[in-house]
Each structure stands twice: as structure tokens, then as C-alpha cells.
Design an enzyme around this catalytic site. Structure first.
Site, short mmCIF file in Angstrom:
data_model
loop_
_atom_site.label_atom_id
_atom_site.label_comp_id
_atom_site.label_asym_id
_atom_site.label_seq_id
_atom_site.Cartn_x
_atom_site.Cartn_y
_atom_site.Cartn_z
N SER A 142 -6.06 5.64 -4.65
CA SER A 142 -4.66 5.25 -4.61
C SER A 142 -4.43 4.15 -5.64
O SER A 142 -5.38 3.49 -6.07
CB SER A 142 -4.30 4.73 -3.21
OG SER A 142 -3.03 4.12 -3.19
N TYR A 155 -6.38 -1.16 3.85
CA TYR A 155 -6.17 0.12 3.17
C TYR A 155 -6.69 0.05 1.74
O TYR A 155 -7.42 0.95 1.29
CB TYR A 155 -4.68 0.48 3.17
CG TYR A 155 -4.36 1.77 2.45
CD1 TYR A 155 -4.77 2.99 2.97
CD2 TYR A 155 -3.63 1.78 1.26
CE1 TYR A 155 -4.48 4.19 2.32
CE2 TYR A 155 -3.34 2.96 0.61
CZ TYR A 155 -3.77 4.15 1.14
OH TYR A 155 -3.48 5.33 0.48
#
Length: 247
Positions: A142, A155
Site C-alpha cells: 500500500s 496497518y
């Protein structure tokens, strides 16, 4: 994209969003897709839709937090089609929240899905690919694996880990003629925002992200690009964002 045709591609997290769109796109290009996800009915419906359009797809209920389940997914692909050419480790969750909220169960979930799920995929596919002396493992990181934003500490840590694992894998598999790719999307339309249960964080992101998030087809095209290269070309990393995204 002729190098995509006839490849056996296993996809985790294939029931929606990025995984489902990648499955549709690769099938349209002639790949056989093996769909893994917990929501069995969703992947069966997707497999049926792909087959109805003349593509080849197989649905296998899979929980990436369970190593045996991931092994069964990959082994089913090999047993059914004789090999595995590509593993797309796509399954991921993103329950963002500030660390001070101490949502430890959500931290554990992100570690189990985003890191251990990727490792279980590698563990399942690597022996087959070593024996074949061919194959490609694509891991999904990501933009948050490049930048740590507010409420994204855990995350981001999991997505930084995916990049580290991918680089280590890349260096180790050279003797076996394997290719490795890590893809880091920015804001792409998916169900990830629905996994945010911290109301303040969810409200903040839902008020901003949908305004510039791009379609999941953008991710699908990146996956196809990495797979489509000649076998002596190894696309190691793709980082992409919406043109309007600033972070």
C-alpha cells in the site's frame, strides 16, 4: 498481454474489490483464475460469471489466517491444472485507529491477515514453483507501506513488512527462475473503508477518500502488466495513486 494467456493464477481476497477485479481482468486476458476467499458464495458467483463469459475460474473457500486453508487453495490449483504460475497475495484488512484507542484485537487481525496471510501464501506456493523452476509471486502492499499516516501505525507496519518480505523473497528465489512483484496502491475503490470501526477515523476518511479514489480496474491493469512481461523481465515494485492524491 499475450503472456497472461493460459497462466494459472491463484488470488486471495478474491471476493470483492481489488481481488475480484483482478480476477475478471486476468480471465478476460486468457488466464485461468483460482479464487480464494472466506465468502464462498461470493467467489462462486464470481467464478460462474467468469465462466459464463467464456473464461476459466475455480472458487475455493479460503481463510488466509489458517495456513492449512491457504495450502489447500494452492494445492487444489496444482491438482486441478497441473501447476501454479502466479500467486496474487491480495487479501488484506485495514481497521485504522489511533494507537491510544488500544484496539488490540484489530492489531492482531491485521498482523494475521496482512503479514501471516502473505507468508502462508508464500509457504504454499514456493515449493511448487521451485520444482517447476518458474512462477511469480505478487504481494500487495500500500502507499501506507511507504508513508505512515495518522491512525495508520499498525496497518502501515504490516504493509512495510510486506515490502520487506517481498524484497527478501526476490533475493532468495533467483536460483529457481522465479519472479516477485509488490504492488502498492493508493486510494482505490474497495471495501477496506468498511473495516474501520473507529468512528472518528472512519468518518474522516469517508468524507475525503471517495472524492478521489479510482476504480479497482487500475489495480487489475497493474497486476496484468507485471505478469505480462517476458519471463526474463522481473517487475519488482509498482507504486500508484490517483492523480489527485497528495499523500
Amino acid at each position: 498481454m499475450t503472456n497472461v494467456a493460459n497462466k494459472i493464477v491463484v488470488i486471495t481476497g478474491a471476493s470483492s474489490g481489488l481481488g475480484a477485479e483482478a480476477a475478471r481482468h486476468l480471465a478476460e486476458l486468457g488466464a485461468t483464475v483460482v479464487l480464494g476467499a472466506r465468502r464462498e458464495e461470493r467467489i462462486k458467483t464470481l467464478a460462474d460469471a467468469i465462466t459464463a463469459k467464456g473464461g476459466k475460474a475455480l472458487a475455493v473457500e479460503t481463510d488466509v489466517t489458517d495456513r492449512a486453508s491457504v495450502q489447500a487453495l494452492v494445492d487444489t490449483a496444482v491438482k486441478t491444472y497441473g501447476r501454479i504460475d502466479v500467486l496474487l497475495n491480495n487479501a488484506g484488512v485495514m481497521p485504522l485507529s489511533p494507537l491510544e484507542k488500544l484496539r488490540v484485537d484489530e492489531w492482531d487481525l491485521m498482523i494475521d491477515v496482512n503479514i501471516k496471510g502473505v507468508l502462508y501464501g508464500i509457504a504454499a506456493a514456493l515449493p511448487h514453483m521451485k520444482e517447476q523452476k518458474s512462477g511469480q509471486i505478487i504481494n500487495v502492499s500500500s502507499v501506507a507501506g511507504h508513508r505512515v499516516l495518522e491512525s495508520s501505525a499498525v496497518y502501515s507496519a504490516t504493509k512495510f513488512a510486506v515490502r520487506a518480505l517481498s524484497e527478501g523473497l526476490r533475493a532468495e528465489v533467483k536460483p529457481y527462475n522465479l519472479r516477485t512483484t509488490v504492488i502498492s496502491p493508493g486510494a482505490v475503490q474497495s471495501e477496506l473503508l468498511n473495516s474501520i470501526h473507529d468512528e472518528a477515523t472512519a468518518e474522516q476518511l469517508r468524507s475525503v477518500v471517495p472524492g478521489f479514489a479510482i476504480g479497482a480496474d487500475s489495480f487489475a491493469r497493474c497486476v496484468a502488466f507485471a505478469i505480462s512481461q517476458p519471463e526474463d523481465v522481473d517487475i519488482n515494485e509498482i507504486l500508484f495513486r490517483p492523480t489527485r492524491q497528495t499523500v
